[in-house]
Design a protein around this motif. Structure first.
Motif, short mmCIF file in Angstrom:
data_model
loop_
_atom_site.label_atom_id
_atom_site.label_comp_id
_atom_site.label_asym_id
_atom_site.label_seq_id
_atom_site.Cartn_x
_atom_site.Cartn_y
_atom_site.Cartn_z
N GLU A 44 0.83 -1.20 0.00
CA GLU A 44 0.00 0.00 0.00
C GLU A 44 0.87 1.25 0.00
O GLU A 44 2.05 1.21 0.30
CB GLU A 44 -0.85 0.03 1.28
N SER A 45 0.21 2.37 -0.24
CA SER A 45 0.90 3.65 -0.20
C SER A 45 1.56 3.86 1.16
O SER A 45 0.97 3.57 2.19
CB SER A 45 -0.15 4.74 -0.44
N GLY A 46 2.80 4.32 1.13
CA GLY A 46 3.49 4.67 2.37
C GLY A 46 4.18 3.51 3.07
O GLY A 46 4.67 3.67 4.17
N CYS A 47 4.25 2.34 2.43
CA CYS A 47 4.85 1.21 3.12
C CYS A 47 6.36 1.13 2.92
O CYS A 47 7.01 0.23 3.45
CB CYS A 47 4.20 -0.10 2.67
N LYS A 49 8.11 1.43 -0.25
CA LYS A 49 8.61 0.92 -1.53
C LYS A 49 9.58 1.90 -2.18
O LYS A 49 10.70 1.53 -2.56
CB LYS A 49 7.43 0.66 -2.49
N SER A 50 9.14 3.16 -2.30
CA SER A 50 10.00 4.15 -2.94
C SER A 50 11.28 4.37 -2.14
O SER A 50 12.36 4.52 -2.72
CB SER A 50 9.28 5.48 -3.09
N VAL A 51 11.16 4.38 -0.83
CA VAL A 51 12.35 4.62 -0.01
C VAL A 51 13.35 3.49 -0.19
O VAL A 51 14.57 3.72 -0.27
CB VAL A 51 11.96 4.80 1.47
N PHE A 99 10.44 6.94 -12.46
CA PHE A 99 9.71 7.39 -11.28
C PHE A 99 8.20 7.33 -11.48
O PHE A 99 7.68 7.21 -12.58
CB PHE A 99 10.14 8.80 -10.92
N GLN A 100 7.58 7.52 -10.33
CA GLN A 100 6.14 7.48 -10.21
C GLN A 100 5.45 8.62 -10.96
O GLN A 100 4.32 8.48 -11.39
CB GLN A 100 5.84 7.64 -8.71
N GLU A 101 6.12 9.77 -11.09
CA GLU A 101 5.45 10.98 -11.56
C GLU A 101 5.99 11.41 -12.93
O GLU A 101 6.88 12.24 -13.01
CB GLU A 101 5.67 12.13 -10.57
N1 ATP Z 1 11.34 12.93 2.64
C1 ATP Z 1 10.77 12.26 3.65
N2 ATP Z 1 10.76 12.76 4.90
C2 ATP Z 1 10.19 12.09 5.91
N3 ATP Z 1 9.58 10.92 5.78
C3 ATP Z 1 9.52 10.36 4.57
C4 ATP Z 1 10.11 11.00 3.44
N4 ATP Z 1 9.92 10.22 2.36
C5 ATP Z 1 9.23 9.15 2.80
N5 ATP Z 1 9.00 9.22 4.12
C6 ATP Z 1 8.32 8.24 4.95
O1 ATP Z 1 8.56 6.97 4.43
C7 ATP Z 1 7.37 6.24 4.32
C8 ATP Z 1 7.41 5.40 3.09
O2 ATP Z 1 7.36 6.23 1.97
P1 ATP Z 1 7.47 5.68 0.49
O3 ATP Z 1 7.54 6.88 -0.39
O4 ATP Z 1 8.57 4.71 0.39
O5 ATP Z 1 6.08 4.95 0.29
P2 ATP Z 1 5.61 4.12 -0.97
O6 ATP Z 1 5.50 2.72 -0.54
O7 ATP Z 1 6.49 4.41 -2.13
O8 ATP Z 1 4.16 4.70 -1.19
P3 ATP Z 1 3.46 5.15 -2.55
O9 ATP Z 1 2.74 3.96 -3.07
O10 ATP Z 1 2.52 6.21 -2.08
O11 ATP Z 1 4.51 5.67 -3.43
C9 ATP Z 1 6.24 7.23 4.30
O12 ATP Z 1 5.16 6.78 5.04
C10 ATP Z 1 6.83 8.45 4.97
O13 ATP Z 1 6.42 8.50 6.31
#
Ligand code: ATP
Ligand code: MG
Lengths: 344, 306
Positions: A44-47, A49-51, A99-101
C-alpha cells in the motif's frame, strides 16, 4: 536456481529525521534480485517501496534521509559503503530508475533529446552532437514514433504516457543491468499502462536486464514479475516466487490484497470473488507499537501478534522454492525461521 | 515570438503615452511655470505677456496635444527654458553616463547575487547562508543616500582610495556603481536563493541525479536555469527602481547623468527637460521589461508558446 544475484539487500534500515521524530521508513528489509529476472515489490501507499528504491540508488533526500544499517550488494559491491562518487558513476549507467510521476520528472527547460543525450555526456563523455544522435537511436529502440521530431520537443508538449516513455528511454540509454521502476504506470490511464509495461517486458527480453518493479497493483505483478515481495509498514511480510504466493498466500495481508481487487489476474484462479477491503490504515512509523504492525487490521490476530513481532518464517513448499512469511500463523508450518529474509 | 514582440512594443508605446500625459498634467498642477521662471518681482502684465509668448495661456489639453504632437511627429521636445538649447541635445549628452552607471550596477549586483544565492540555497542554514541573509536584511534596510555617503567617507575620505565625485575615469565609476548595486543585490540574492530552494525540490532534479549528474551539473545546468526565470523577470521590473536610484546616487556622487539633470531641472522649473526625462525613463522601464520577457521566453519554452 543457480543464476547469479545482481542485487542483494540485507536487513536494510532507512530512517528519516522529521520534526515529529525518527521515521523508520524501511525497517530490516531483505530482498534479492537475480540476473535477468523481475522482482515485484507490492504494498500500500506509504509502506516504504520508494524509499527502498531510493536507498539502492543512493538518492535519499538529504539531509533528512539516511541508511542506518544493512547492506546493498549490487554486482558484488556493497553500495552502502561506497563513496557518493562511485554511486554516481553507477547511476544511469549500471542501474537506472524511472519514477512514479511522469508529469514532473522531466526538466521543463530542456528538450527531450538534450535530456537523454545528457546520459551519454555524463557516462560516455560524448560531445553533445553525438549524444543527440544516440538519443535519437534510443528513442527509436523504445519504439517512439518519429524520434527525429521528438528529440526537439519539450516535456510540456508531450502527454503523460509519452513522457513516461521518454523516462524509460532515458533510463535505458546506457543499457543498465538493473532497472528500478517505481510505479511506472500508476499515473497513466489503463491502455497506456499496458503499453508501458509491454515496452518494459520487450526491453528486458532484448537486453537481459533485471527489473525491480514497484507497484501496488497485483495485476502488474502477475504480468511482469518472477518473484514477489510484499511490504507492509517498512517490512517485507511475504516473499516468494509469484505463482507460489498467488496459489497460497501465506500472510493475511497478502490475502487481503488479493481479495481487494475486483478481477483477479489470470494467474490465480482460486479465492473468493467478493471484493473485500482491508479495514484500517497503516500505523505510524514513529514509535510503532510492539508486535506485528498488521495485527490491528488483521481478523486472525491473536494474543501473541500484539506482543511480539514475528520473524520471517520460511515455508518450504513442494517445488522447493523458498517462501518467507512474517506471521505467527505460519510458525507451525515453517521449517525454521528464515534468517536472511526470503530468497526471491 | 515575432507577434509577441510586436504586441509588446505596441503596448509599450501606449504606456509611454499615458505616462507622458500624467506627468504633463502633474507638472502643471504642481506650479505655474511662469511663476517659477520669472523673477519674483515680475509685474502682472509681464507675467501675462510671458504666458502668451510661451503659450501657457492656452487650455492645458491644447498645450499637451501641441507638445505630444511635436514629440511624435518631429521628435521635438522643445527647448530647455534654462539652457535655451534643444532638450533632446541635453538628454543625449547625459544618457551615456546613466547607462554606464546602471549597467555596471546591474552587472555587479547579479555577479554577486547569483553565486551567493546559489551557495546559500545549496548550503542552506550554513554560516554562509545565515551571514548572507543578515547582510541582505541590512542592505535592504539601508537608505541609498546614506550608503553612498558612508562609502564616500570610508573609501574616499578616510582611506583615500577612490575618487568621490565626477566621472572622468573608471575608478570614478566604482563607488556610485557599488552603491546602486547594493540597492539591487539583497533582493536578487534572496530571489535566487528561494528560487533555487524551490527548484531543488522538484522531481526533475531527482531525475538528473538518477542519471548520474554530479552536484555542480545538478545545481547549474538543471536547477539554476529554472531558478533564473523569475530572476530575469524581476530584473526587468527593477528598471524602475533602478532609475529612481540613479536620481539619488548621481546627486550624491555628482555623476553627470540623467538623474542629476532631472533633479536640477525640477529645482529650476525647466519643465521641457523634466518632461523629456520622465518620458525617457518610462521608455527605459517598458523596454527593460520587454527585454526581460524576451529573455525569459528564450529560457523557458512554456513562455514562448503562450
Ligand atoms: N522525505 C521524507 N521525509 C520524511 N519521511 C519520509 C520522506 N519520504 C518518505 N518518508 C516516509 O517513508 C514512508 C514510506 O514512503 P514511500 O515513499 O517509500 O512509500 P511508498 O510505498 O512508495 O508509497 P506510494 O505507493 O505512495 O509511493 C512514508 O510513510 C513516509 O512517512
Ligand atoms: Mg512511492
Amino acid at each position: 536456481m543457480n543464476s547469479s544475484k545482481i542485487l542483494e539487500i540485507t536487513e536494510l534500515t532507512t530512517c528519516f529525521d522529521t520534526p515529529e521524530g525518527l521515521v523508520r521508513a524501511v525497517d530490516g528489509v531483505s530482498l534479492v534480485i537475480e540476473s535477468g529476472r523481475t522482482l515485484g515489490v507490492l504494498g500500500e501507499s506509504g509502506c516504504g517501496k520508494s524509499v527502498t528504491a531510493l536507498s539502492v540508488m543512493g538518492l535519499l533526500p538529504k539531509p533528512q534521509g539516511r541508511i542506518s544499517s544493512g547492506s546493498i550488494y549490487f554486482q558484488g559491491k556493497d553500495l552502502v559503503r561506497k563513496s557518493p562518487r562511485t554511486l554516481r558513476a553507477l547511476r544511469g549507467s549500471e542501474m537506472a530508475m524511472i519514477f512514479q510521476e511522469p508529469m514532473t520528472s522531466l526538466n521543463p527547460v530542456y528538450t527531450v533529446g538534450e535530456q537523454i543525450a545528457e546520459a551519454f555526456t555524463i557516462h560516455e563523455h560524448l560531445p553533445k552532437k553525438l549524444g543527440l544522435q544516440k538519443a535519437r537511436e534510443t528513442l527509436f529502440q523504445v519504439g517512439i514514433p518519429s524520434p527525429e521530431q521528438r528529440i526537439h520537443e519539450y516535456p510540456h508538449q508531450l502527454s503523460g504516457g509519452m513522457r513516461q516513455r521518454i523516462m524509460i528511454a532515458m533510463a535505458m540509454a546506457c543499457r543498465p543491468k538493473l532497472l528500478i521502476a517505481d510505479e511506472p504506470s500508476t499515473a497513466l490511464d489503463v491502455t497506456i499502462q499496458a503499453q508501458i509495461l509491454d515496452l518494459m517486458l520487450n526491453l528486458q527480453e532484448e537486453t537481459g536486464m533485471s527489473i525491480m518493479m514497484i507497484t501496488h497493483d497485483l495485476g502488474v505483478v502477475a504480468e511482469m514479475s518472477d518473484h514477489l515481495a510484499v511490504m507492509y509498514a517498512g517490512k517485507v511480510v511475504e516473499c516468494a516466487p509469484v505463482d507460489v504466493i498467488f496459489n497460497a498466500p501465506g500472510h493475511p495481508y497478502t490475502l487481503g490484497l488479493m481479495r481487494s481487487i475486483p478481477r483477479p489476474g489470470r494467474k490465480f484462479s482460486s479465492g473468493k470473488q467478493a471484493l473485500a477491503e482491508i479495514p484500517g490504515i497503516v500505523p505510524g512509523l514513529i514509535d510503532p507499537p510492539p508486535g506485528c504492525l498488521f495485527a490491528p487490521r488483521c481478523d486472525r490476530a491473536f494474543e501473541r501478534c500484539r506482543l511480539e513481532m514475528p520473524p520471517l518464517f520460511n515455508l518450504k513448499d513442494q517445488s522447493g522454492s523458498s517462501h518467507g512469511v512474517r506471521c505467527w500463523l505460519a510458525e507451525s508450518m515453517a521449517q525454521q525461521p528464515a534468517t536472511q529474509g526470503g530468497r526471491t | 515570438m515575432k507577434t509577441f514582440i510586436i504586441k509588446r512594443l505596441i503596448q509599450a508605446l501606449a504606456v509611454c503615452l499615458v505616462i507622458s500625459m500624467i506627468s504633463f498634467f502633474l507638472l502643471f498642477l504642481n506650479a505655474d511655470p511662469a511663476l517659477v521662471l520669472l523673477p519674483p518681482e515680475a509685474e502682472v502684465e509681464d507675467i501675462a505677456a510671458f504666458k502668451k509668448q510661451m503659450g501657457f495661456d492656452r487650455p492645458i489639453i491644447v498645450q499637451y496635444l501641441d507638445f505630444i504632437g511635436k514629440v511624435i511627429f518631429h521628435a521635438d521636445f522643445g527647448n530647455s527654458f534654462v539652457a535655451k538649447v534643444p532638450t533632446l541635445k541635453l538628454l543625449a549628452e547625459r544618457v551615456p553616463a546613466t547607462l554606464k552607471l546602471t549597467a555596471s550596477a546591474v552587472l555587479i549586483a547579479n555577479l554577486i547575487a547569483i553565486p551567493l544565492g546559489i551557495l546559500a540555497a545549496v548550503r542552506r542554514y550554513s554560516l554562509l547562508d545565515n551571514l548572507s541573509t543578515l547582510i541582505a536584511l541590512m542592505g535592504q534596510a539601508m537608505p541609498l543616500y546614506w550608503l553612498g555617503i558612508m562609502l564616500i567617507i570610508v573609501f574616499g575620505v578616510w582611506l583615500g582610495w577612490l575618487p568621490i565625485s565626477g566621472s572622468q575615469t573608471l575608478p570614478h565609476l566604482i563607488l556610485p556603481a557599488v552603491t546602486l548595486a547594493a540597492y539591487l543585490l539583497p533582493a536578487n540574492m534572496r530571489l535566487v536563493r528561494s528560487g533555487m530552494l524551490d527548484v531543488l525540490n522538484q522531481d526533475y532534479i531527482r531525475t538528473a541525479r538518477a542519471k548520474g549528474a554530479g552536484e555542480i551539473r545538478v545545481f547549474i545546468v538543471h536547477a539554476f536555469k529554472n531558478a533564473a526565470i523569475p530572476l530575469v523577470i524581476i530584473t526587468g521590473l527593477q528598471f524602475s527602481i533602478l532609475l529612481g536610484g540613479t536620481v539619488v546616487t548621481e546627486t550624491v556622487f555628482a555623476w553627470p547623468g540623467l538623474g542629476r539633470l532631472a533633479v536640477n531641472s525640477i529645482l529650476m522649473g525647466d519643465y521641457p527637460v523634466v518632461q523629456a526625462i520622465v518620458i525617457f525613463f518610462s521608455l527605459c522601464v517598458v523596454i527593460g521589461n520587454l527585454l526581460a520577457d524576451i529573455l525569459a521566453a528564450f529560457i523557458d519554452p512554456r513562455i514562448r508558446q503562450e
